[in-house]
Design a protein around this motif. Structure first.
Motif, short mmCIF file in Angstrom:
data_model
loop_
_atom_site.label_atom_id
_atom_site.label_comp_id
_atom_site.label_asym_id
_atom_site.label_seq_id
_atom_site.Cartn_x
_atom_site.Cartn_y
_atom_site.Cartn_z
N UNK A 88 0.98 -1.15 0.00
CA UNK A 88 0.06 0.03 -0.17
C UNK A 88 0.82 1.07 -0.10
N UNK A 89 0.44 2.33 -0.69
CA UNK A 89 1.20 3.36 -1.13
C UNK A 89 0.17 4.62 -0.67
N UNK A 90 0.76 5.76 -0.23
CA UNK A 90 -0.18 6.84 0.22
C UNK A 90 0.47 7.93 -0.69
N UNK A 125 5.30 4.49 0.82
CA UNK A 125 4.71 3.11 1.52
C UNK A 125 4.07 3.00 2.49
N UNK A 126 3.14 2.59 2.79
CA UNK A 126 2.60 2.39 4.33
C UNK A 126 2.97 0.99 4.65
N UNK A 127 3.56 1.10 5.77
CA UNK A 127 4.01 -0.17 6.48
C UNK A 127 3.32 -0.23 7.91
N UNK A 133 4.98 5.78 7.41
CA UNK A 133 5.02 5.83 5.96
C UNK A 133 6.78 5.94 5.67
N UNK A 134 7.39 5.26 4.69
CA UNK A 134 8.59 5.14 4.32
C UNK A 134 8.76 5.43 2.91
N UNK A 135 9.91 6.12 2.61
CA UNK A 135 10.33 6.34 1.30
C UNK A 135 10.40 5.26 0.23
N UNK A 136 10.16 5.40 -0.93
CA UNK A 136 10.58 4.37 -1.91
C UNK A 136 11.52 4.91 -2.83
N UNK A 137 12.48 3.93 -2.75
CA UNK A 137 13.58 4.25 -3.62
C UNK A 137 13.61 3.71 -5.08
#
Length: 90
Positions: free
Chosen positions: A32-34, A52-54, A63-67
């Motif tokens: 899942x992504x916000x 990314x929602x974790x 929320x974590x960054x997407x590389x």
């Protein structure tokens, strides 16, 4: 992350705060992504932040960054399709 007046303040790893409007959540390849819109840009720029929602250790959303640029492109394409579908319904 803090929430005020319907806006979110996201804080990156270096402590930089960005006020954002939450736009949507997208499911892509079982993740899942916000999608967030930074409020400090003018409307012509139209850049969004995709995170990314974790589930954190305490069970709360984080929320974590997407590389991965390919994942970012795919999630953004899904977001654009969703927005176009919503526009067509109106």
């Amino acid at each position: 992350m803090t929430e005020t007046d319907g806006l979110l303040v996201l804080t990156d790893g270096e402590g930089t705060e960005v006020e954002c409007e939450y736009l949507a959540a997208i499911e892509h390849e079982d993740k899942n992504y916000a999608i967030f819109y930074p409020t400090d840009q003018n409307e012509d720029e139209g850049e969004v932040i995709i995170l990314e929602i974790i589930e954190g250790e305490d069970g709360a959303e984080e929320y974590v960054s997407v590389d991965d640029e390919n994942v970012l492109d795919q999630v953004f394409a899904e977001f654009v399709s969703l927005m176009e579908a919503n526009d067509n319904e109106e």
